[in-house]
Design a protein around this motif. Structure first.
Motif, short mmCIF file in Angstrom:
data_model
loop_
_atom_site.label_atom_id
_atom_site.label_comp_id
_atom_site.label_asym_id
_atom_site.label_seq_id
_atom_site.Cartn_x
_atom_site.Cartn_y
_atom_site.Cartn_z
N LEU A 39 16.42 47.45 53.13
CA LEU A 39 17.99 47.07 53.66
C LEU A 39 17.85 45.55 52.57
O LEU A 39 16.38 45.18 52.66
CB LEU A 39 18.36 46.53 55.07
CG LEU A 39 19.35 45.28 55.26
CD1 LEU A 39 20.55 45.91 54.64
CD2 LEU A 39 19.31 45.23 56.72
N ASN A 40 18.74 45.71 51.33
CA ASN A 40 17.97 44.53 50.22
C ASN A 40 18.95 43.65 50.70
O ASN A 40 19.88 44.11 51.69
CB ASN A 40 17.40 45.46 49.02
CG ASN A 40 18.71 45.92 48.48
OD1 ASN A 40 20.14 45.85 49.41
ND2 ASN A 40 18.79 46.57 47.56
N SER A 41 18.69 42.67 49.84
CA SER A 41 19.85 41.88 49.98
C SER A 41 21.51 42.12 49.72
O SER A 41 22.40 41.67 50.22
CB SER A 41 19.08 40.56 48.68
OG SER A 41 19.31 40.88 47.35
N ILE B 101 22.94 43.58 52.53
CA ILE B 101 23.10 42.46 53.42
C ILE B 101 24.56 41.53 53.22
O ILE B 101 25.32 41.91 53.84
CB ILE B 101 22.30 40.89 53.43
CG1 ILE B 101 20.43 41.33 54.28
CG2 ILE B 101 22.95 39.72 54.44
CD1 ILE B 101 20.78 41.79 55.55
N GLY B 102 25.31 42.28 51.35
CA GLY B 102 26.19 41.48 51.27
C GLY B 102 27.50 42.88 51.55
O GLY B 102 28.49 42.81 52.15
N VAL C 127 28.12 42.19 55.37
CA VAL C 127 29.31 40.97 55.44
C VAL C 127 30.78 41.64 55.75
O VAL C 127 31.75 41.37 55.42
CB VAL C 127 28.91 39.90 54.80
CG1 VAL C 127 29.94 38.96 54.23
CG2 VAL C 127 27.47 39.00 54.51
N THR C 128 30.38 42.52 54.00
CA THR C 128 32.20 42.84 53.96
C THR C 128 33.35 43.77 54.93
O THR C 128 33.54 43.98 55.53
CB THR C 128 32.03 43.69 52.61
OG1 THR C 128 31.69 42.66 51.67
CG2 THR C 128 33.17 44.12 52.07
N LEU D 152 31.85 43.85 58.38
CA LEU D 152 31.85 42.79 58.80
C LEU D 152 33.37 41.95 59.00
O LEU D 152 34.19 41.99 59.99
CB LEU D 152 31.14 41.56 59.43
CG LEU D 152 30.87 40.61 60.58
CD1 LEU D 152 31.01 41.50 61.95
CD2 LEU D 152 30.58 39.45 59.88
N THR E 102 19.83 35.33 57.99
CA THR E 102 20.83 35.44 57.34
C THR E 102 22.11 34.83 57.71
O THR E 102 23.25 35.15 56.98
CB THR E 102 21.21 36.68 56.06
OG1 THR E 102 21.44 37.61 57.56
CG2 THR E 102 20.08 36.81 55.18
N LEU F 106 23.24 36.67 60.45
CA LEU F 106 24.92 37.81 60.19
C LEU F 106 24.61 38.10 62.06
O LEU F 106 25.23 38.57 62.81
CB LEU F 106 24.03 39.23 59.51
CG LEU F 106 23.84 39.19 58.13
CD1 LEU F 106 23.68 40.83 57.56
CD2 LEU F 106 25.86 39.59 58.63
N TRP G 197 11.16 39.87 51.25
CA TRP G 197 12.08 38.95 52.07
C TRP G 197 10.87 37.56 52.43
O TRP G 197 9.92 37.63 52.57
CB TRP G 197 12.86 39.08 53.53
CG TRP G 197 13.89 40.65 53.25
CD1 TRP G 197 12.74 41.85 53.02
CD2 TRP G 197 14.86 40.16 53.29
NE1 TRP G 197 14.29 43.23 52.54
CE2 TRP G 197 15.23 41.92 52.99
CE3 TRP G 197 16.20 39.06 52.62
CZ2 TRP G 197 16.66 42.56 52.94
CZ3 TRP G 197 16.88 39.88 52.92
CH2 TRP G 197 17.63 40.92 52.84
N LEU H 291 28.74 34.08 56.44
CA LEU H 291 29.38 33.68 58.01
C LEU H 291 29.59 32.39 58.09
O LEU H 291 30.80 31.60 58.54
CB LEU H 291 28.84 34.62 58.94
CG LEU H 291 28.83 35.57 58.49
CD1 LEU H 291 28.43 36.63 59.60
CD2 LEU H 291 29.99 36.97 58.14
N TYR I 260 15.13 36.61 48.56
CA TYR I 260 14.95 37.90 48.26
C TYR I 260 14.41 38.24 47.08
O TYR I 260 15.31 37.28 46.44
CB TYR I 260 15.81 39.28 48.94
CG TYR I 260 15.26 40.69 49.02
CD1 TYR I 260 14.99 41.69 49.87
CD2 TYR I 260 15.92 41.33 47.25
CE1 TYR I 260 14.70 42.41 49.21
CE2 TYR I 260 15.50 42.36 47.02
CZ TYR I 260 14.92 43.03 47.81
OH TYR I 260 14.85 44.36 47.61
#
Lengths: 120, 240
Positions: free
Chosen positions: A57-59, A62-63, A66-67, A69, A95, A97, B14, B44, B119
């Motif tokens: 999983l890269n950054s 993560i984006g 977020v979308t 979610l 992050t 999350l 990371w 968030l 990262y």
């Protein structure tokens, strides 16, 4: 450029609770696959993200989460995650999350938290 | 891929787990106190609408790989910024876990904030904002090949951190944000011999809802911090 290395399966675990099984990498390259999987469970009350076979999983990934979610929140769906390695559990914490995606050890505890029950 | 290489790929890129920022270096012109101890603030945790803003520049006619672009970008990051702002990269560079300080002069106030390098790999790196930064969220800098040439990209997934910033978004902050990243990408393209390359910008509102429970973020606002700085110095010396 990141290669598309994600396999996704969507299954209904119990009525109203859908599991997205993730196998491989979550990077920006797999946005369409992930969002297509989400569209398959738009009518679920709760969505469980199964990360047991997550490889990377890269950054940008993560984006994407977020979308995902935000879309789930828009449809008033719960979003849970399970099967994260210690490393990626820490990334969720870093992050923040985990403020909005509940993290569980396994599918049974995620189902229980989502108000589902395999036998119920 | 061997187990060691796989572990390096997964874990080595990371920042280490942390809940708040700590500044280990003092940099002229930036106030570490504006960052020290601040909690991280992802997409968030902010107040305003959630935006995904993407800026791209196509390095057509330039023989350079994404890895080369990102290597230069990381090594000289601060030099691509507009002259009105200052990005003080950590001595060890854009490395996961490092904190960079940012200072900006607006309306007679010296505003200070920072970012955590969340990262970094060969073709991308990401900053995560702390409390007090105008935005809550992440900004990813990357390069990839498209149409036979390298494209450099900045993608921000951000919310205004507090109601004051949100209020300023339509008539000031969006434009200011656009200007910064367009300048960064134009300067980067010029460094690689493409001074006339056009920067494209795209903004998508991912979430129109404002998170009113985050309205209290305003107490960390960088402008407020700067206004209160003289008072804070009189009542609590830095070494107290």
């Amino acid at each position: 450029m990141t290669e598309d290395t994600l396999q996704i399966a969507v299954r209904e675990s119990v009525p109203g609770v859908t599991v997205i099984d993730i196998h491989g990498d979550i990077t920006p390259a797999v946005e369409e696959q992930l969002m297509s999987a989400y569209r398959d469970c738009e009518h679920a009350r709760a969505i469980l993200l199964n990360f047991e076979a997550l490889d990377y999983l890269n950054s940008g990934g993560i984006g994407l989460l977020v979308t995902l979610l935000v879309r789930a929140q828009r449809h008033q769906q719960q979003l849970h995650a399970y099967g994260l390695s210690d490393h990626y559990r820490q990334i969720f914490e870093l992050t923040r999350l985990d403020d909005a995606i509940a993290i569980h050890d396994d599918e049974v505890s995620a189902l229980s938290a989502a108000g589902g029950d395999r036998h119920g | 891929m061997g187990e060691a290489a796989r572990k390096r790929r997964v874990e080595g890129q990371w920042a280490s787990p942390t809940t708040s920022l700590h500044v280990h270096e003092s940099v002229e012109g930036a106030d570490p106190g504006a960052v020290e101890g601040r909690r991280l603030s992802g997409p968030l945790q902010g107040f305003g609408k959630l935006w995904q803003k993407t800026y791209r520049v196509h390095l057509e006619g330039v023989a350079v790989s994404p890895e080369q672009v990102v290597a230069v970008w990381k090594a000289d990051y601060g030099s691509f910024w507009p002259a009105t702002s200052r990005f003080c990269a950590p001595f060890s560079g854009v490395t996961p876990g490092e904190v960079a300080l940012i200072s900006d002069r607006r309306g007679g106030l010296q505003l200070s904030t920072g970012v955590l390098v969340l990262y970094a790999d060969e073709v991308s790196f990401t900053f995560l904002c702390p409390q007090g930064h105008p935005f809550a969220g992440m900004i990813t800098f990357s390069a990839h090949v498209d149409g036979g040439h390298t494209v450099a990209q900045v993608q921000a997934i951000i919310r205004a951190q507090d109601p004051l910033i949100e209020l300023s978004m339509p008539f000031y902050t969006h434009r200011q944000e656009d200007r910064v990243w367009q300048h960064v990408l134009s300067t980067l393209a010029a460094r690689f011999g493409a001074p006339d390359a056009q920067v494209s910008a795209e903004a998508v509102c991912v979430d129109r809802k404002r998170q009113w429970r985050r309205a209290g973020n305003v107490r960390h606002n960088a402008g407020w911090y700067a206004l209160m700085r003289p008072f804070r110095r009189r009542t609590s010396p830095p070494d107290a």
